[in-house]
Every structure is written in C-alpha cells, then in structure tokens.
Design a protein around this motif. Structure first.
Motif, PDB file in Angstrom:
ATOM      1  N   PHE A 468      -4.090   5.207  -2.590  1.00 50.73           N
ATOM      2  CA  PHE A 468      -2.748   5.413  -2.022  1.00 50.73           C
ATOM      3  C   PHE A 468      -2.072   4.042  -1.915  1.00 50.73           C
ATOM      4  O   PHE A 468      -2.114   3.396  -0.847  1.00 50.73           O
ATOM      5  CB  PHE A 468      -2.837   6.070  -0.640  1.00 50.73           C
ATOM      6  N   PRO A 469      -1.453   3.568  -2.991  1.00 50.68           N
ATOM      7  CA  PRO A 469      -0.864   2.220  -2.988  1.00 50.68           C
ATOM      8  C   PRO A 469       0.235   2.056  -1.941  1.00 50.68           C
ATOM      9  O   PRO A 469       0.483   0.958  -1.467  1.00 50.68           O
ATOM     10  CB  PRO A 469      -0.337   2.053  -4.406  1.00 50.68           C
ATOM     11  N   GLY A 470       0.872   3.148  -1.567  1.00 51.29           N
ATOM     12  CA  GLY A 470       1.945   3.046  -0.582  1.00 51.29           C
ATOM     13  C   GLY A 470       1.454   2.718   0.813  1.00 51.29           C
ATOM     14  O   GLY A 470       2.259   2.434   1.718  1.00 51.29           O
ATOM     15  N   MET A 471       0.138   2.748   1.026  1.00 53.06           N
ATOM     16  CA  MET A 471      -0.431   2.477   2.357  1.00 53.06           C
ATOM     17  C   MET A 471      -0.547   0.987   2.658  1.00 53.06           C
ATOM     18  O   MET A 471      -0.843   0.606   3.783  1.00 53.06           O
ATOM     19  CB  MET A 471      -1.834   3.103   2.471  1.00 53.06           C
ATOM     20  N   LYS A 472      -0.320   0.127   1.656  1.00 55.65           N
ATOM     21  CA  LYS A 472      -0.541  -1.304   1.857  1.00 55.65           C
ATOM     22  C   LYS A 472       0.304  -1.852   2.996  1.00 55.65           C
ATOM     23  O   LYS A 472      -0.146  -2.726   3.743  1.00 55.65           O
ATOM     24  CB  LYS A 472      -0.242  -2.063   0.569  1.00 55.65           C
ATOM     25  N   LYS A 473       1.517  -1.363   3.143  1.00 54.70           N
ATOM     26  CA  LYS A 473       2.405  -1.883   4.175  1.00 54.70           C
ATOM     27  C   LYS A 473       2.753  -0.813   5.211  1.00 54.70           C
ATOM     28  O   LYS A 473       3.663  -1.010   6.017  1.00 54.70           O
ATOM     29  CB  LYS A 473       3.683  -2.407   3.527  1.00 54.70           C
ATOM     30  N   GLY A 474       2.026   0.272   5.200  1.00 54.94           N
ATOM     31  CA  GLY A 474       2.316   1.346   6.144  1.00 54.94           C
ATOM     32  C   GLY A 474       1.640   1.140   7.498  1.00 54.94           C
ATOM     33  O   GLY A 474       0.787   0.264   7.673  1.00 54.94           O
ATOM     34  N   MET A 475       2.029   1.988   8.454  1.00 58.56           N
ATOM     35  CA  MET A 475       1.472   1.867   9.802  1.00 58.56           C
ATOM     36  C   MET A 475       0.016   2.313   9.856  1.00 58.56           C
ATOM     37  O   MET A 475      -0.724   1.898  10.739  1.00 58.56           O
ATOM     38  CB  MET A 475       2.294   2.694  10.798  1.00 58.56           C
TER      39      MET A 475
END
Length: 930
Positions: A468-475
C-alpha cells in the motif's frame, strides 16, 4: 637445677609416700603397713598432743629412746613453736629444720621435720604424724656450693633477710655486667627489675613465713627478659631463715614459644569456632534442604546403588498413595509392585528404571500415565561421589492439570485461529522493520483480503509500504509506530485511502501483542459513514420529536398527578347537582303535586343540570387549554355592554344576602371598544364574580375596568374572607382550594381561577391577586388593546367540511358509550352504536357512509381484534381506532402491529379524539399519520 633442689625434691617425694603409708596404718588400727614403717630409714612417729608416742619406728628410736622423755617433750615444743601462726583448722601440714645430737654421742646432725596434724589414734585428742630426715648433707653442700655454682646453667643469687645480695655465680655477673664487689649489697629486685615492689617482695616474704620454696615467673623491663625465680629459704640451727637461695632462669625463649603457642591456640580456637559455624551452617542447610524437599510439590525419592531407599519426602507418598511402613519394612519388591499396579504401562516403567540404573551417567525426563487418567512427569539423575555413582534421584510431578490445560489451550488456539480467520473485521498482524521505519505483514485474515482486495499470500512477508504505497505518509503508519513504542492501544478515526486498485474509508484499531507484533483491526466504513450521515439527520428529526414527546410526557405526568385531586374535587361537585336532579325527578314521578311545587322542582332540576353543564365546560376548557387546542374568536366589542350584562346577571344575587354589587365603567360606550374574544373575557369575569359572591357573606363586591394606555385593566374586589399570605402563590393552581376535606364551607372544583389565568394569558394579558385574610380579595388582569385591521371575515372551521362525519362506536359498556356520545356531540358528527364486535361488523356492512370506527377490544361475542380483521379485509383504507382500557405500552404496540390506525386508552383524552377527527376531516376521511 641445683643439687640441693634435686635432693629436696627427692625428700619431698619420699615424705609424701611415707605419709601415705602412715594414713593406711592409722586407718587399719595399727596392724597394716607396720613392718614397712619399721624398715624405712627415716624416723617416723605418731605423737599425741602431750608428746607421748603412740607409734615410733626403729629409726626414730635411734634418735629418741623411750628412756629420754625430755627430748620427746622438746619435739612437742618445736612443733608448737614451728606451728605458731601456721597451723589452724584448715592447715594440717608444716615443716621445720633443727640440729640434733645423736643419743649417747657428741655428734650432731641437721634434721628436717615434716609434721602432719591428724585425729589421735587413741581418741585422746589431736595427734601428729612426724617424719624426720637427716639433711646434714646440706651443710656439706653449702660448704662447697661456691665451686659448683659457676657450673650450673641458672643464674644464682644468695640473698639475706634485707633482700641484699651476698653472693652470685658467674651467670649473675654476666647478666648484670657487674663485678662481685659491685653486686654485693644490692637489692635483688632493683638489680633484676630496676625498682623494688611490695608484690615482688611477697615471694621471699612468703618463703620466710612458710619455710617453703616459692616460685614465680616475672618479666624484667630492665633486661627485657622473662625470668623464672625459685626461692628456697636457708634455715639456721634454730630453724629461722637467715638467707634465701634464688635460682633465676632465663625463660624468654620459652615465653616466646608460649606466646606463639597461645596465638596458635587462639587461631585454633578461631578455626574451631569457624568450623562450628560451618557445621551449624551445614546443619541449617541440611534442615533447609530437607524442608525444601518436603515443601516442594514434587515427590522425591533417593535410591542407593544397592537398592536401599536413602531419602523420600511426604509428597512422594501422597503422589503414589503409599504407606510409610513399606519403607520401614524395607520391602523393595512390594514397593515396586505397588507402584506398577497404578500405572497404565507398568512393563515400560520397569524397563526404563532398569535401563537408567545400568547407565548411571544418563539423566532422563519422561512421563507416566496412570490407569485413573493421571499424568506424572518423571525426572531421574544419578549422584556421584568421587566419580563413582552413589545413588539416583527420582522426582515425580503431577502434571495432569497442566496437560489438560495444554490440551484446552491447543483447542482454544484452534478456536481463536478460526475466529481470526472468520472475523468480519479485517485483521492484519505486523512486525516492525528497521525499528519501526516500516512494518512487514505476518498474518492476514479473510476479511482483510476482501476489504483490501489482496490475498494473504501476496502480503505475508512483504512490507506495508510496498503493498500500500499510499500509506507512507498516512496517519496509519505513524500510529503504528506510536503503538510499537508505547504499547498503548489506539482507536483511529476513519481516514480515506486511495490507490490504483482500491479506495474507501477505513476505520482502524491498533494494539501491540506481548511478543512485540502490532495488530490492526480495520473495517471499510464507507457505507457506515454514509449511513451515519443519514442517521444523524434522522436523529436530529427524532430529537425534535423527542422534545415534543417529552413535553407531552411531562404534561401527561402532570395530568396523572392531578387526576386524584381532580376526582376528589369533581366527585363532590357532580354528586351535589345529581342529587338534586335524581331526587326531584323521583318526586315529580310520584303522586300528583301542586303546580307551584312542580315548577319549583323543575327549576331545581334545570339549575342542577346547568350546574353540571358548567362543570363539564370547565373540564373541557381545562383539557383544551392544556392540549393547546383552544381557539379564540376575536371581534370588536363594547366593554360597557359586557359590564352591564354581568351586572344585570349577578345583581339579583344580592337580594337574599347582605352584599351590595357596584360596577365601575369610566369610559363612554364608543371609547370602550376592544378587540378580543368576548366569550372568554366574559368567562374570566364570571369566574371572578362567582368566587367573590361565594366567599363574601357580608359587605360589597365591586367590579369594572380602567384604561391605562393601550391596556384595559379589569378588576373584581370583594370584602369577603380573604386569602392567607402563605397561600396566595397557590391561588391559580388547578384544583387548589384554601379549604379542603370534609369540613370545607364552600363548594367548587378548584378549576375556575386556573382556567381564568390560562384564558387571560391566551388573550395576551396578565392576572394577579392581592388579598389579606379576613379583609377581602382583589383580582386584577390586563387585556391589551389590539389595532383593528380590515380583513375578510373568517369562515368557521367546520364550514370547510361540507359533509357530516359518520362514526361507528363499538362499545359494550353503556356508560362509556354515553360519555363518548356526549363528547362527540360537541362535533358535527353522526354516531352509530354497536354493543359487540359482531354487531359492529354487521352495521359496517349495512351502512355505506361510515368515516371512522372506534373499536373497544374486550367485548362479548366477538372481540375487537377479530372485528378489525374483518373490517380491514373489506376495506383496508378504513380508519379503525382502538379505544380500550388496555393502557400498557406493550398492549399499544400489539394493537398497532395488528392493524389499528391509532390506539387510544381509557380514560379517554378528549383532545386526542378531536385530533383524530380533525385529521379525517382534513384528509378526506383518511388517517395519514399515526
């Protein structure tokens, strides 16, 4: 040691032996040992206290023949002289030295006498055992001692009575480094020790007093040596000590050895103490070890290599259900058979024991199964002493509960694994990578696969940010790091995630396992959030409804609270006119009466009926006011006309009472115009005037108005009984009366003032009271003046509905029906009555224009539910309302579920019934809202 000293030692030893023989001789009565005493060379005698001999041996007789009594007396004299201050009850031995002339010879000899005091053999008092030694050799020794002194090893000094040195040997000169001339005349103690000391003088003094040799060991600070000093008195012929022979021996080396020996002894004592402590510690450790073995939950037995049982604890007996006597008897075979009899596999047990005994170096842990289901853990290990097997320890532990718990745990793990797999929420288990920089998937359940649209095989072992590459900067990943660090669980708010293959709102709950993995439980809450949004809107609508219901509930609770008060008041007010109506009606129905009485009775009946009607009006008005359904009908009126009408109505009441009525109307007719509801204004003034006349027995009643700006202030003032100050605040409460109970003097329901207050408020004004007990009461209320607006005249509400409603009432109780009929008579409706459910069905079928059915539930022949089913089967749109005494909430729910359009419980709330009728009128005969 000098020759004289050696000789003296031999004399002392000889003396002790002879005294021993004398003692035996005395004890035997003079028979035993006599021959021995006769042949000793020393003179031996036993003398009484007068000097008479009781026994003399042959040697003694050589010195003291029987014929020479004076010498014997002389011996007693010497004894007495020598024993003076030396012999008492505690001292029984002393010695002295004297010179004797031999019998019938001019030769004299030096004799040493030893005297021992004893009990007389002839029972005539004290007696003396006397031994005499020839010590003439001492004189010979003295004559040549100077030549021999230098040859001895000891230091020798000859000292006179003044303790001054008279002679010494070469060793004394060597010690002091003095010449013989310089040393003579010196004090012996000053020479040896540097100063004189009384205690040191005691050595020579004691030798002089006792006549015996004295011995002491002393340290000399002057020479820094230890000396042993032996003092021997040298007596003259008279037995007095004139000189003293001092033998001084250097014992410094001996003392050093003694010191070393003493230190060695101290070390030995210390080591012995240490050994004792070690022994005590060993005993304590043994006791502790035994106590530990006894307190452990393991059964322990130690068996020697020869098969003997060396130790066992009580737990061993308990585990194997053994009697302790089996060890006392030493029955090893019986013990083995008893143990094997309990086991599920006894042969394997015996085989294992033999294998271990044959191989002492092997230690083993295994398990034993019992016939009764128990399971024991067995541990065995050999004990070696100097590399030789000495014994083997056997330890048994009951692990039955542990094994069962392990089995249950395994089953539980299986259950939880199945729960994990089949949970509706997605569950992902992660382990940290690079200290939390990223996380790697460890496990992934089925729901997680469905929500994330990825399989378990695709994610396990791979990093979160790769899947899930979108998790790198997620909460989420930040929250996972926090949970990893603190161990505190986190419940994250929903967040939106989107990548090339998936999107949606996710709700996560994170926590850390004891093993360090981070668990994320998550759900796709996209639909839930949308539902929450709609639910929030719905809740807002429900809150508004709930507020309305709350107000209605409070009103209902207030109504219930006042019901008892209402019944208590209304009962009396109903019964009074009813008594007049029933009573005078019976009189009219009887025999013929004069016309005057008929008219009077009829008037009473009519008045009583009006009284009941007014009571009913008050009740209905109260109901309308409380429900908010009271409608005003405003129009322009002339206030003066209203005042005049009220005066004309109430003035006749003054004829039979001592009360006067006065009115006050300060304006002209054209100036007293007011737009209001004349009926309600009249009702308020009528209530106030009625009360004034009721509570004024004597005096006057004044009423009227004054105009103050844009307000008409009306008043009613009387000189009646007045109201107590504490009760003024309750005047406008429903059913309140200052007098209550059986003793009240004035009637009434207690509704008039309450209705008046509500009506004034509805008319836009305020009402208040001023009163003083015993002096009267004044009521005031203001009505605002409204501007007159030209508008189209309003048509009455009922004109909107051109047709008259037809209502079918199914009620088996006649009284209930009459009440409904009276209530419905206020509306423009036709009423049809049916006494049970069957009749209601028949009338519904035969009458075509029925608009509403009011149905009781509990009725004979056919109940309300069955009649409802038939009517709804004919016309599902026909409004059917339950009107029943079943008032519980569950009964209402049941009625609505069965098909009733509305549910009214008894006692009937009239405003609810009117509301239903209005709905039907406004919606063309249909109930559109339940």
């Amino acid at each position: 040691m000098s020759g004289a000293n050696k000789k003296y030692q031999e004399i002392h030893a000889r003396r002790d032996k002879i005294f021993g023989v004398l003692s035996e001789y005395c004890l035997s009565g003079g028979d035993a040992k006599r021959e021995i005493l006769d042949f000793v060379c020393e003179g031996v005698a036993i003398l009484d206290n007068l000097g008479n001999p009781e026994f003399m041996n042959m040697a003694w007789q050589q010195f003291f023949p029987f014929e020479i009594k004076d010498k014997e007396k002389l011996i007693i004299h010497w004894i007495s002289q020598a024993s003076e201050n030396k012999l008492d009850d505690k001292t029984s031995f002393f010695e002295f030295q004297r010179e004797l002339d031999l019998y019938e010879s001019e030769v004299s000899v030096e004799c040493l006498f030893f005297v021992k005091k004893q009990r007389s053999h002839s029972d005539i008092g004290c007696a003396y055992q006397v031994i005499m030694f020839d010590v003439s050799f001492l004189s010979n020794l003295k004559s040549d001692w100077k030549q021999k002194l230098d040859a001895v090893d000891d230091i020798v000094f000859l000292v006179d009575e003044k303790l001054e040195i008279t002679e010494t040997n070469q060793k004394g000169l060597d010690l002091t480094s003095l010449s013989i001339r310089d040393i003579k005349g010196k004090n012996i103690y000053e020479l040896l020790f540097g100063h004189s000391h009384v205690c040191r003088e005691c050595l020579i003094t004691n030798a002089n007093k006792t006549g015996r040799s004295q011995f002491v060991e002393e340290f000399s600070p002057l020479f820094q040596k230890w000396f042993s000093i032996d003092v021997t008195p040298i007596n003259n012929k008279q037995g007095a000590s004139e000189e003293f022979f001092l033998s001084v021996h250097d014992i410094s080396d001996l003392k050093a050895q003694e010191t070393k020996l003493r230190e060695t002894n101290q070390q030995l004592k210390k080591r012995n103490a240490e050994y004792e402590l070690l022994n005590d510690e060993l005993v304590r450790n043994n006791m502790l070890f035994e106590a530990t073995l006894e307190s452990t939950d393991n059964g322990i037995v130690v068996v020697g290599c020869d098969g003997d049982v060396l130790f066992y604890n009580k737990r061993f007996l308990e585990l194997w259900n053994l009697d302790e006597n089996i060890f006392v008897q030493g029955d090893a075979d019986g013990l083995m058979e008893e143990v094997k009899s309990q086991l599920k596999f006894p042969k394997a047990f015996e085989k294992k024991i033999n294998e271990l005994n044959e191989n002492p170096s092997i230690s083993r842990v295994d398990y034993l199964e019992f016939k009764d289901g128990r399971i024991y853990e067995r541990f065995s290990k050999s004990i070696f002493w100097k590399e030789t097997p000495y014994a083997r320890v056997w330890s048994f532990r009951d692990i039955t509960r542990t094994k069962r718990a392990q089995k249950r745990l395994k089953e539980s793990e299986h259950r939880y694994l199945e729960m994990f797999r089949n949970m509706r929420s997605g569950v992902a288990v992660y382990e940290s990578v690079e200290g939390g920089a990223d996380f790697k998937f460890v496990n992934f359940n089925r729901a997680a696969e469905q929500i994330s649209k990825v399989s378990k095989d695709e994610v396990v072992g791979r990093r979160l940010t790769k899947i899930f590459p979108g998790m790198k900067k997620g909460m989420l990943i930040e929250a996972m790091r926090k949970v990893l660090k603190t161990g505190e669980p986190l419940d994250l708010p929903p967040f939106y995630y989107k990548d090339q293959t998936r999107d949606g709102w996710r709700k996560n709950y994170l926590y850390r396992l004891p093993s360090g993995e981070v668990v994320a439980m998550f759900d796709d809450v996209s639909l839930a959030l949308e539902a929450d949004k709609k639910l929030k809107q719905h809740n807002e609508e429900l809150n508004i409804i709930n507020q309305e219901l709350l107000l209605a509930k409070e009103a209902a609770q207030e109504s219930d609270r006042l019901k008892s008060a209402f019944l208590a008041n209304i009962s009396h007010e109903i019964r009074t006119p009813m008594n007049g109506i029933i009573g005078f009606s019976e009189l009219l129905a009887g025999k013929k009466l004069p016309v005057e009485k008929v008219q009077f009775y009829s008037k009473v009946i009519v008045d009583s009926g009006h009284q009941l009607l007014n009571l009913l009006d008050d009740v209905l008005d109260t109901s309308k006011i409380e429900s908010g359904s009271l409608k005003l009908s405003e129009k322009e009126i002339v206030v003066n006309d209203l005042i005049n009408d009220l005066f004309a109505f109430f003035n006749p009441m003054t004829e039979n009472k001592e009360v006067s009525l006065y009115l006050h109307k300060p304006l002209k007719d054209e100036e007293s115009s007011l737009k209001t509801d004349p009926k309600r204004l009249r009702q308020v003034l009528t209530n106030l005037l009625s009360n004034a006349f009721k509570f004024t027995l004597k005096g006057d009643v004044r009423f009227g108005y004054e105009k103050r700006g844009n307000t008409f202030r009306f008043f009613v003032i009387d000189t009646g009984i007045g109201i107590a100050k504490d009760n003024i605040e309750f005047v406008f409460d429903r059913f309140w009366q200052e007098e209550s109970g059986m003793n009240k003097n004035f009637g009434g329901t207690g509704l008039g003032l309450s209705i008046s207050q509500k009506l004034v408020e509805i008319l836009g004004g305020d009402i208040w009271v001023e009163s003083q007990k015993g002096e009267g009461t004044a009521f005031y209320f203001d009505i605002p003046v409204k501007k007159t607006e030209i508008s189209e005249p309003e048509k009455p509400e009922k004109e909107e509905q051109s047709e008259v409603l037809t209502i079918l009432v199914a009620e088996d109780e006649e009284i209930n029906y009459l009440y409904l009929e009276a209530v419905l008579s206020k509306e423009d409706v036709d009423v049809i009555h049916a006494v049970n459910g069957a009749e209601a069905v028949d009338k519904y079928k035969s009458v075509s224009n029925i608009d509403l059915v009011l149905m009781d539930i509990k009725m004979p022949v056919m109940d309300g539910y069955e009649a409802l089913d038939i009517i709804k089967g004919i016309d599902p749109q026909m409004p059917v309302v339950a009107l029943t005494a079943y008032a519980m909430a569950e009964e209402r729910e049941k009625g609505l579920e069965r098909g009733f359009d509305e549910y009214l419980s008894k006692p009937l709330k009239v405003d609810q019934l009117y509301g239903i009728i209005k709905k039907i009128e406004n919606h063309n005969g249909k109930l559109t809202q339940k």
